[in-house]
Design an enzyme around this catalytic site. Structure first.
Site, PDB file in Angstrom:
ATOM      1  N   ARG A 187     -16.726  13.452  13.687  1.00 50.39           N
ATOM      2  CA  ARG A 187     -16.276  12.785  12.876  1.00 50.39           C
ATOM      3  C   ARG A 187     -17.726  11.476  14.450  1.00 50.39           C
ATOM      4  O   ARG A 187     -18.743  10.715  14.403  1.00 50.39           O
ATOM      5  CB  ARG A 187     -15.721  11.594  12.448  1.00 50.39           C
ATOM      6  N   GLY A 233       1.231  -1.007   0.051  1.00 49.23           N
ATOM      7  CA  GLY A 233      -0.354   0.211   0.243  1.00 49.23           C
ATOM      8  C   GLY A 233       0.837   1.271   0.270  1.00 49.23           C
ATOM      9  O   GLY A 233       2.120   1.012  -0.676  1.00 49.23           O
ATOM     10  N   LEU A 234       0.368   2.471   0.198  1.00 44.32           N
ATOM     11  CA  LEU A 234       0.942   3.696   0.318  1.00 44.32           C
ATOM     12  C   LEU A 234       2.176   3.572   1.198  1.00 44.32           C
ATOM     13  O   LEU A 234       3.383   3.464   0.473  1.00 44.32           O
ATOM     14  CB  LEU A 234       0.457   4.634   0.888  1.00 44.32           C
ATOM     15  N   ALA A 235       2.355   3.074   2.812  1.00 43.37           N
ATOM     16  CA  ALA A 235       3.792   2.554   3.030  1.00 43.37           C
ATOM     17  C   ALA A 235       4.966   1.627   2.801  1.00 43.37           C
ATOM     18  O   ALA A 235       6.201   1.830   2.704  1.00 43.37           O
ATOM     19  CB  ALA A 235       2.856   2.173   4.904  1.00 43.37           C
TER      20      ALA A 235
HETATM   21  C1  LIG Z   1     -13.012   4.080   1.789  1.00 45.38           C
HETATM   22  C2  LIG Z   1     -11.371   4.683   2.958  1.00 45.38           C
HETATM   23  C3  LIG Z   1     -11.232   5.775   2.415  1.00 45.38           C
HETATM   24  C4  LIG Z   1     -10.301   6.702   2.744  1.00 45.38           C
HETATM   25  N1  LIG Z   1     -10.049   7.731   2.683  1.00 45.38           N
HETATM   26  C5  LIG Z   1      -8.956   8.131   3.239  1.00 45.38           C
HETATM   27  C6  LIG Z   1      -8.239   9.831   2.883  1.00 45.38           C
HETATM   28  O1  LIG Z   1      -9.213  10.490   2.266  1.00 45.38           O
HETATM   29  N2  LIG Z   1      -7.516  10.694   3.309  1.00 45.38           N
HETATM   30  C7  LIG Z   1      -6.287   9.850   4.583  1.00 45.38           C
HETATM   31  O2  LIG Z   1      -6.069   9.901   4.328  1.00 45.38           O
HETATM   32  N3  LIG Z   1      -7.045   7.712   4.586  1.00 45.38           N
HETATM   33  C8  LIG Z   1      -7.841   7.318   4.198  1.00 45.38           C
HETATM   34  N4  LIG Z   1      -8.480   6.500   4.154  1.00 45.38           N
HETATM   35  C9  LIG Z   1      -7.087   5.433   4.840  1.00 45.38           C
HETATM   36  C10 LIG Z   1      -6.481   5.453   3.794  1.00 45.38           C
HETATM   37  O3  LIG Z   1      -7.287   4.791   3.290  1.00 45.38           O
HETATM   38  C11 LIG Z   1      -5.698   3.903   5.209  1.00 45.38           C
HETATM   39  O4  LIG Z   1      -4.968   4.032   6.324  1.00 45.38           O
HETATM   40  C12 LIG Z   1      -4.092   3.781   4.190  1.00 45.38           C
HETATM   41  O5  LIG Z   1      -4.431   3.760   3.150  1.00 45.38           O
HETATM   42  C13 LIG Z   1      -3.184   2.787   5.034  1.00 45.38           C
HETATM   43  O6  LIG Z   1      -2.492   2.238   3.990  1.00 45.38           O
HETATM   44  P1  LIG Z   1      -1.507   1.230   4.034  1.00 45.38           P
HETATM   45  O7  LIG Z   1      -0.242   1.460   3.620  1.00 45.38           O
HETATM   46  O8  LIG Z   1      -0.861   1.488   5.690  1.00 45.38           O
HETATM   47  O9  LIG Z   1      -2.210  -0.186   4.351  1.00 45.38           O
HETATM   48  P2  LIG Z   1      -2.942  -0.552   2.672  1.00 45.38           P
HETATM   49  O10 LIG Z   1      -2.975  -0.376   1.709  1.00 45.38           O
HETATM   50  O11 LIG Z   1      -3.959  -1.098   3.856  1.00 45.38           O
HETATM   51  O12 LIG Z   1      -2.284  -1.930   2.718  1.00 45.38           O
HETATM   52  C14 LIG Z   1      -1.969  -3.342   3.392  1.00 45.38           C
HETATM   53  C15 LIG Z   1      -0.563  -3.740   2.419  1.00 45.38           C
HETATM   54  O13 LIG Z   1      -0.528  -5.501   2.966  1.00 45.38           O
HETATM   55  C16 LIG Z   1      -0.533  -5.625   2.138  1.00 45.38           C
HETATM   56  N5  LIG Z   1      -0.927  -7.204   3.499  1.00 45.38           N
HETATM   57  C17 LIG Z   1      -2.253  -7.736   4.518  1.00 45.38           C
HETATM   58  N6  LIG Z   1      -1.377  -8.219   4.734  1.00 45.38           N
HETATM   59  C18 LIG Z   1      -1.448  -8.881   3.884  1.00 45.38           C
HETATM   60  C19 LIG Z   1      -0.727 -10.521   4.507  1.00 45.38           C
HETATM   61  N7  LIG Z   1      -1.093 -11.260   5.349  1.00 45.38           N
HETATM   62  N8  LIG Z   1       0.371 -11.220   3.386  1.00 45.38           N
HETATM   63  C20 LIG Z   1       0.887  -9.831   2.940  1.00 45.38           C
HETATM   64  N9  LIG Z   1       0.281  -9.045   2.457  1.00 45.38           N
HETATM   65  C21 LIG Z   1      -0.524  -8.431   3.589  1.00 45.38           C
HETATM   66  C22 LIG Z   1      -2.049  -5.643   1.098  1.00 45.38           C
HETATM   67  O14 LIG Z   1      -1.464  -6.899   0.427  1.00 45.38           O
HETATM   68  C23 LIG Z   1      -1.550  -4.583   0.420  1.00 45.38           C
HETATM   69  O15 LIG Z   1      -0.278  -4.323  -0.097  1.00 45.38           O
HETATM   70  C24 LIG Z   1      -8.975   5.976   3.623  1.00 45.38           C
HETATM   71  C25 LIG Z   1      -9.640   4.621   4.071  1.00 45.38           C
HETATM   72  C26 LIG Z   1     -11.072   4.392   3.740  1.00 45.38           C
HETATM   73  C27 LIG Z   1     -11.636   2.486   4.086  1.00 45.38           C
END
Ligand SMILES: Cc1cc2nc3c(=O)[nH]c(=O)nc-3n(C[C@H](O)[C@H](O)[C@H](O)COP(=O)(O)OP(=O)(O)OC[C@H]3O[C@@H](n4cnc5c(N)ncnc54)[C@H](O)[C@@H]3O)c2cc1C
Ligand code: FES
Lengths: 255, 638
Positions: B330, B42-44
Site C-alpha cells: 500500500r 463501533g466494533l470496539a
Molecule cells: C472505507 C474503509 C474501509 C475499511 N475496510 C477495512 C477492512 O476491510 N478490514 C479492516 O480490518 N479494517 C478496515 N477499515 C478500518 C476499520 O473499519 C476501522 O479501523 C474500524 O472499524 C474502527 O472501529 P472503531 O470501533 O475503533 O471505531 P468506529 O467504528 O469509527 O466507531 C467510533 C464510534 O465512536 C463514536 N464517537 C466518535 N467520536 C465521538 C464523540 N466525540 N462523542 C461520542 N461518540 C463519538 C461514533 O459515534 C462511533 O460510534 C476500513 C476503514 C475504512 C474507512
C-alpha cells in the site's frame, strides 16, 4: 447546470414547516446530492442564514444515515441508490427538485430534513438478535451452513436501516425492515432457538410504535437502496403465523 | 513520567493466559454496583458495551449518530483476519503475530500483537454465533480470501460488507442488553470533555445534539472507543463525522497521545473530482489483482487513454518493482502514484490520478469473469464518476484511510490516566507504523469482546464499590462550564468564513506537507501554517444558529477546532521522528529503491506525547520497544 431546489425548512418539531426555493447555478454533474446541499449551506451561512440540516455520515451508501424524499421518491429517482450516492448527472439542466423529510407517523421530524428513526432501533431491541453470550460460540466451522442459505441470509442482512421503506409505504409500515432482520437470522441455524419469539416480539413492537400494516403495495422494495426483496415479507408472515399458533410473546430474559 | 506497559512476564505465548489468571475478578454480586461509560459503539465500543452489560455491570454507551448501528466500522469492506488455518496453508497464531509485527514495520508492542493474534479465532466463533453471514464455500464451511502482507489465506468476509455485518452483530448483542436495561444507550450525544478527579477518570460531559443540553455522566471507569482521526486531512475515506474530539479532550486532560504521525494512505481510491468534493471513496484493493496501473510517458499528454499506444504508456509499478508489480504494498504504490502526478503525468481532472486498467485482463479472462469479480465495483465507480469502466480505464489516486496512532495504552488497554481505557482505532496499540488489511476489524473486536472484559474487572477490584462521585462534584461543574463557554465562544465569533473553509485549508496543509512524503522543510512549514490557521479560525469563523438545538455547524466547529490542535501535534511527531518507518515516510531516509529506511538504534520506541498547555511544546515520553520474538529486519516485499 442550473437547478431550482425546493427544500422543506422546519425549525423544530413544533414548527409547521414550509418549502423554500433556492436557485443553484453552475452545478457540476459529478456533485452528489449531499454535496449540492453543502454548496447551498456554504452560501446560506455566508449570507447569515441558517443552513439546511440533514443526516449523513459515511457518504458511501452503507451507514444508512442519509435519506429524504427527492421529488416524491425516497432517496430519489435512481434505483438501488442512497441519497449520498445520487449524483447530479441524474438530473437535467433547468430541473426543479423538491427535497422533503421522510414522512411517517413513526418518524417525527426533528429539523428540516432530519427525522427521528429511533423506532427502528426499538424493533431490533425487541428481538432482532441471537442471544449468544460473548465467548459462548462453538468453533465457527462446527455448524456447516449451505452456501445458498448463507447467501440468502446475507441478501436480507444487507439492509442499512435507512427507513426509506417506511417512508415510501402508504401505510407507513416497517414490514420490509423487520422482515429483513427476521429473515437474516431465521435463515441461519444459529437463529432457530429464538425464531418464534423473535417474530412475535418484533411484530408486536412494530405495531406498538405506530407503524402501519402491510397491504402489499411493494413501494418499499422499489425504493430500497439495497434491493431487499419483498419475498422476505412473506417469510416473516409465515414465521409469525406459525409462532402465534404455538406461543405467546414473552419478554427478553437474561441468558 | 513512568510509562509502564505492564506487559506480563513469561514466554510470549503464555503471557495472556498467565495474566488472565493473575488478574482479580469482581464478585458477581458487586458487578452491578459499578458503572462503566463507553463512548463509541463501533466494533470496539459496541462489542465492549454488549459484553460488559452481559457480565452485569451498569453500562452507559454514547455515539454521535442517530443509531449505534451507524458507526464508521459499518463501511469496512474487505474482511477480518483470524489465524484459524481452515485453509491448511500453514497459518498459525505465531504467523499472524509475525506478519502483523513485520507489517507494522517493527514499531508495535510484541505482547499486545501476540494477544491479538491469539484471540482472533474466538472472534470468528463469536461472530458466527451472533449470526454474521460470512461467505461460505459449497461445503458449507467458512470461506477465506487473501489480503496484502500475508502469504496465507486468512481473511473472513461477508461480500464487500464485512464491517457492516460484524457491526450489525455487535449492535444486535448491544440491542439485547439495551432491552434488558443493562446498557443505557445515548445516541446523538457527543462527548466534549473528560472529567478527571484526583488523577482518576470518573466521567464525561456530553452535549445532547438534538436539544443542546450539556450534561455530566459519572462512572467508575471510562472507555473511549471513538475511532480514528483521518479527517484531520479533511478529505479521507472516513465518514464525515469521524473526529478526534474525544481523544483530544482526554489528551488535554493528561492522556498521552502516541505516534500521531502514523497515518495510512490507501492506494486505490476514486480521485478528487473538484472543489465540491466532500469525501473520498475507497475501491477494493482486490482490483490490483487483475488491473495494470499506468500513466502516459509524456507529461501533459491530453490524449484519450485508448489513443495512447503501448509504447507511450508507463506501467510504472511493473517497471520499478518488477517482482511485485501491480501488487506492491500500500505505502509503496501510493507514493509511486504521487511521484508520477508530481511529474505532470497524472490523468483526469486536475492531473491527480493514474489509470487502473483491466482491459488486458478482460481480453485474457473474458468479460464474464471480470464482471463476476468486479461488477459491483464497476457500478460503484460509474455511479460516482459517470465513466463506464467497460469503456474507460478507471482512474485511482491514494487517499488517507486509517490512523495507527492514538492514545497510549498499556497491556490492559488503560491509558496513563488511571481509569481511562481506550479501544479500537482510538488507541495506538497493535499496528505499529503500518496496518495490514483486515486487521483493524480484528483489533476492534478483540479489544471489545475479549480483552477489556477481563482487564477492566482487574481495574475495578481496586475501586471501592459505590465510591464514585456525584454529578454535583465541582470537577463536573467546572467541566460543564468549560464546554458551555467553548460553545458560546464558537457561536459568538461571527466572522466571515465557514467551518468547512478552515477545515479544507487545514486539510490542504496536512496533505501537502504531512501526507505521503514528508521532509524536514515541509514539516516545518506545516508547523508554521497550522497555528496561523488556528488563530484565524478563532477570530474569523462563523457558526450560525444557537446551541439550543440540532446545529450541525456547531458540531463541526468543535471538531475542527480540535483538529486544528491535533494536526500540529501530528506534524510535530512527524518532524521529531527523523526516520522512515511503515507509512511514515521521511524523504530524507529511504533505500536506493525508495523503500522506508528505519533507524532502529534511535527510533525503536513509541513516542507518547504529553500535553503541556496551549502554546507550549508537548513533552515526549518514550516507551522503548523490544523485539524478542520477531527479529528486526528490513521490511521487504520485493
Ligand atoms: C472505507 C474503509 C474501509 C475499511 N475496510 C477495512 C477492512 O476491510 N478490514 C479492516 O480490518 N479494517 C478496515 N477499515 C478500518 C476499520 O473499519 C476501522 O479501523 C474500524 O472499524 C474502527 O472501529 P472503531 O470501533 O475503533 O471505531 P468506529 O467504528 O469509527 O466507531 C467510533 C464510534 O465512536 C463514536 N464517537 C466518535 N467520536 C465521538 C464523540 N466525540 N462523542 C461520542 N461518540 C463519538 C461514533 O459515534 C462511533 O460510534 C476500513 C476503514 C475504512 C474507512
Ligand atoms: S451517508 Fe451513509 S448511507 Fe448515505
Amino acid at each position: 447546470m442550473k437547478l431550482t431546489l425546493k427544500i422543506w425548512r422546519q425549525e423544530s418539531p413544533e414548527d409547521k414547516g414550509r418549502l423554500v426555493s433556492y436557485e443553484m447555478d453552475g452545478v457540476a454533474e459529478d456533485t452528489s446530492f449531499l454535496e449540492l446541499l453543502d454548496i447551498l449551506n456554504q452560501r446560506l451561512i455566508k449570507k447569515g442564514e441558517h443552513p439546511v440540516t440533514f443526516d449523513h455520515d459515511c457518504r458511501e451508501g452503507i451507514c444508512g444515515s442519509c435519506g429524504f424524499m427527492i421529488s416524491g421518491i425516497a432517496h430519489g429517482p435512481q434505483k438501488l441508490t442512497t441519497t449520498c450516492q445520487l449524483f447530479m448527472r441524474q438530473f437535467k439542466d433547468g430541473d426543479t427538485i423538491v427535497a422533503e423529510p421522510f414522512r411517517s407517523r413513526a418518524f417525527p421530524v426533528i429539523k428540516d430534513l432530519v427525522v427521528d428513526r429511533s423506532a427502528l432501533d426499538k424493533i431490533v431491541q425487541a428481538g432482532g438478535f441471537i442471544s449468544a453470550r460473548t465467548g459462548s460460540g462453538p468453533d465457527g466451522n462446527a455448524i456447516p451452513i449451505s452456501k445458498e442459505k448463507a447467501d440468502r441470509s446475507m441478501d436480507a442482512a444487507a439492509c442499512i436501516g435507512c427507513g426509506a421503506c417506511v417512508a415510501a409505504c402508504p401505510n407507513g409500515s416497517a414490514m420490509l425492515f423487520t422482515a429483513a432482520k427476521i429473515s437474516h437470522l431465521g435463515l441461519l441455524p444459529q437463529g432457530q432457538p429464538e425464531r418464534k419469539q423473535r417474530a412475535l416480539r418484533m411484530v408486536a413492537k412494530m405495531q406498538e410504535l405506530g407503524f402501519g400494516a402491510c397491504s402489499n403495495h411493494g413501494e418499499c422494495e422499489a425504493v430500497c437502496p439495497k434491493g431487499i426483496s419483498i419475498d422476505f415479507i412473506a417469510r416473516l408472515n409465515r414465521d409469525y403465523m406459525v409462532a402465534s399458533a404455538l406461543e405467546t410473546v414473552e419478554p427478553v430474559k437474561k441468558v | 513520567m513512568d510509562l509502564n506497559s505492564k506487559v506480563p512476564s513469561g514466554p510470549i505465548e503464555k503471557k495472556w493466559e498467565k495474566h488472565r489468571f493473575d488478574m482479580k475478578l469482581v464478585n458477581p454480586s458487586n458487578k452491578r454496583k459499578y458503572k462503566i461509560i463507553v463512548v463509541g459503539t463501533g466494533l470496539a465500543g459496541g462489542a465492549a458495551a454488549a459484553s460488559l452489560g452481559q457480565l452485569g455491570y451498569e453500562v452507559e454507551a454514547f455515539c454521535y449518530q442517530d443509531s449505534a448501528r451507524r458507526a464508521h466500522s459499518i463501511a469496512a469492506q474487505g474482511g477480518i483476519n483470524a489465524a484459524k488455518n481452515y485453509q491448511n496453508d500453514g497459518d498459525s497464531v505465531f504467523r499472524l503475530f509475525y506478519d502483523t509485527v513485520k507489517g507494522g514495520d517493527f514499531r508495535s508492542r510484541e505482547a499486545n500483537v501476540y494477544r491479538l493474534a491469539e484471540v482472533s479465532n474466538g472472534i470468528i466463533d463469536q461472530c458466527v454465533a451472533l449470526g454474521v453471514p460470512f461467505a461460505r464455500e459449497y461445503s458449507g464451511y467458512l470461506a477465506n480470501r487473501s489480503f496484502g502482507g500475508a502469504q496465507v489465506s486468512r481473511t473472513f468476509y461477508a461480500r464487500g460488507q464485512t464491517g457492516q455485518q460484524l457491526l450489525l452483530g455487535a449492535y444486535a448483542a448491544l440491542s439485547r442488553e439495551v432491552a434488558l436495561g443493562s446498557v443505557k444507550m445515548f445516541p446523538r450525544h457527543e462527548m466534549l470533555e473528560l472529567v478527571v478527579i484526583d488523577g482518576h477518570a470518573k466521567g464525561i460531559v456530553v452535549r445532547d445534539m438534538v436539544t443542546g443540553t450539556i450534561s455530566s455522566h459519572v462512572a467508575d471507569t471510562v472507555i473511549l472507543a471513538t475511532g480514528g482521526y483521518s479527517n484531520v486531512f479533511y478529505l479521507s475515506t472516513n465518514a464525515k463525522g469521524c473526529n478526534t474530539t474525544a481523544i483530544w479532550r482526554a489528551h488535554r486532560k493528561g492522556a498521552l497521545f502516541a505516534n500521531p504521525c502514523y497515518t495510512q494512505i490507501h492506494p486505490t481510491c476514486i480521485p478528487v473530482a473538484g472543489e465540491h468534493q466532500s469525501k473520498l471513496t475507497l475501491m477494493s484493493e482486490s482490483l490490483r489483482n487483475d488491473g495494470r496501473v499506468w500513466v502516459p510517458k509524456k507529461a501533459g499528454d491530453q490524449r484519450k487513454p485508448w489513443e495512447i499506444p503501448e509504447d507511450d504508456r508507463d506501467y510504472y509499478l511493473e517497471r520499478i518493482y518488477p517482482s511485485y508489480g501491480n501488487l506492491a504494498p500500500r505505502d509503496v504504490s501510493s507514493r509511486a502514484a504521487k511521484r508520477m502526478c508530481d511529474e505532470g503525468r497524472g490523468v483526469g481532472p486536475g492531473g491527480r490520478g493514474v489509470y487502473l486498467d483491466l482491459f488486458d485482463a478482460m481480453d485474457r479472462l473474458g468479460r464474464d469473469v471480470i464482471a463476476a469479480r468486479y461488477g459491483n465495483l464497476f457500478e460503484m465507480y460509474e455511479r460516482i464518476t459517470g465513466e463506464d469502466p467497460w469503456k474507460w480505464p478507471m482512474r485511482i489516486y491514494p487517499a488517507v484511510h486509517y490512523t495507527m496512532g492514538g492514545l497510549w495504552v498499556d497491556y490492559n488497554l488503560m491509558s496513563n490516566l488511571d481509569g481511562l481505557h481506550v479501544l479500537g482505532e482510538a488507541n495506538f496499540s497493535d499496528h505499529g507504523a503500518n496496518r495490514l488489511g483486515a486487521s483493524a476489524l480484528m483489533q476492534g473486536l478483540a479489544d471489545g469482546y475479549f480483552v477489556i472484559p477481563y482487564t477492566i474487572a482487574d481495574y475495578l477490584t481496586k475501586v471501592k464499590p459505590g465510591s464514585r462521585p456525584s454529578v454535583d462534584h465541582p470537577a463536573f461543574k467546572e467541566a460543564e462550564r468549560e464546554v458551555e463557554a467553548r460553545t458560546k465562544k464558537l457561536l459568538s465569533i461571527g466572522g466571515t468564513k465557514t467551518v468547512d473553509e478552515f477545515h479544507k485549508e487545514l486539510g490542504q496543509v496536512m496533505w501537502e506537507y504531512v501526507g505521503m512524503g514528508r521532509n524536514e522543510a515541509g514539516l516545518k512549514t506545516a508547523l508554521q501554517k497550522i497555528p496561523q490557521i488556528r488563530e484565524r479560525f478563532w477570530k474569523e469563523v462563523r457558526v450560525p444558529g444557537s446551541g439550543a438545538d440540532l446545529n450541525q455547524e456547531l458540531e463541526k466547529a468543535g471538531r475542527v477546532a480540535d483538529f486544528l490542535e491535533m494536526g500540529e501535534l501530528l506534524a510535530y511527531d512527524a518532524l521529531m521522528r527523523d526516520e522512515s518507518c511503515g507509512a511514515h515516510f521521511r524523504e530524507e531516509h529511504q533505500t536506493p529503491d525508495g523503500e522506508a529506511l528505519r533507524n532502529d538504534e534511535k527510533y525503536a520506541y513509541v513516542a507518547a506525547w504529553e500535553y503541556k498547555g496551549e502554546g507550549k511544546s508537548p513533552e515526549l515520553h518514550k516507551e522503548p520497544l523490544e523485539f524478542e520474538n520477531v527479529h528486526l529486519a528490513q521490511r521487504s516485499y520485493k
